[in-house]
Design an enzyme around this catalytic site. Sequence first.
Site, mmCIF file in Angstrom:
data_model
loop_
_atom_site.group_PDB
_atom_site.id
_atom_site.type_symbol
_atom_site.label_atom_id
_atom_site.label_comp_id
_atom_site.label_asym_id
_atom_site.label_seq_id
_atom_site.Cartn_x
_atom_site.Cartn_y
_atom_site.Cartn_z
ATOM 1 N N TYR A 1 38.668 -46.816 -3.924
ATOM 2 C CA TYR A 1 38.896 -45.636 -3.088
ATOM 3 C C TYR A 1 38.616 -44.319 -3.812
ATOM 4 C CZ TYR A 1 41.695 -48.932 -0.270
ATOM 5 O OH TYR A 1 42.146 -49.995 0.473
ATOM 6 N N HIS B 1 41.770 -57.192 -4.370
ATOM 7 C CA HIS B 1 41.316 -56.489 -3.160
ATOM 8 C C HIS B 1 40.673 -57.427 -2.139
ATOM 9 C CE1 HIS B 1 40.088 -52.136 -1.957
ATOM 10 N NE2 HIS B 1 40.321 -52.868 -0.887
ATOM 11 N N ASP C 1 49.508 -46.198 -1.305
ATOM 12 C CA ASP C 1 48.563 -47.277 -1.581
ATOM 13 C C ASP C 1 47.208 -46.692 -1.968
ATOM 14 O OD1 ASP C 1 47.953 -50.405 -0.962
ATOM 15 O OD2 ASP C 1 46.245 -49.161 -0.354
ATOM 16 N N LYS D 1 44.694 -51.719 -6.391
ATOM 17 C CA LYS D 1 43.948 -52.956 -6.150
ATOM 18 C C LYS D 1 42.849 -53.181 -7.184
ATOM 19 C CE LYS D 1 44.537 -52.174 -1.187
ATOM 20 N NZ LYS D 1 44.885 -50.750 -1.303
#
Length: 257
Positions: free
Chosen positions: A63, A126, A58, A93
């Site tokens: 990120y 998200h 994921d 996301k």
Amino acid sequence: MDQGSEMGSISIPDVPLKSSNRRMPVVGLGTAASPFSGSETTKLAILEAMKLGYRHFDTATLYQTEQPLGDAIAEALSTGIIKSRDELFIASKLWCSDAHRELVVPALQKSLENLQLEYIDLYVIHWPVSSKPGSYEFPIKKEDFLPMDFKSVWEAMEECQNLGYTKAIGVSNFSCKKLGDILATAKIPPAANQVEMNPLWQQNKLREFCKAKDIQLAAYAPLGARGTIWGSNRVMECEVLKEIAEAKGKTVAQVLI
């Protein structure tokens, strides 16, 4: 994907995702760190996880780990750690600043470029808010928050699946009410809803709602999000969980997962 993947000598079960031909392994490796960053260390950690048998990974635009995950996948394929891209389940996301009708498809195309992939297995919104385009930061500044046009953003998510860029679409951090807003107009219903969930925050109402609507609920931060700006040691230090772990001959983390 097979109906289960092997982690060492342990078979990892998987679950079907509605409106998709994909099955999602129930154990996966998240790639978020606090503060957010991607690095060679991230890539090496992913490669080690693959060697152990992890196949579900994921990531997210926020990120900054899409590129190291893509590098790890390419290396795993070239060195034989995995035989085929189809062995993997990759989720990413859509960040809030891209949660606008005209920005959704380009955002996924950029993620695919970072990941060096032709498609991902699950693409999720998200958070159920939009923000000022062009800014990728968390927390979001108060003045940058914008209400999300759920109908148009979800239509763009559906376009991502119809174009073959993702095998399934879903959401993250959505309440029952906000899921209802999506379901009211969706042609393709959300396949999954990623939320923070653990024994101390069981999300009972949301679990029942998602079960009734055939939406797979996926738990992130099952260990309590220690080390983040919102998490604590409360879950890992829970005396009841420690007693259960001791009785079972397991660690608290094993019990939680």
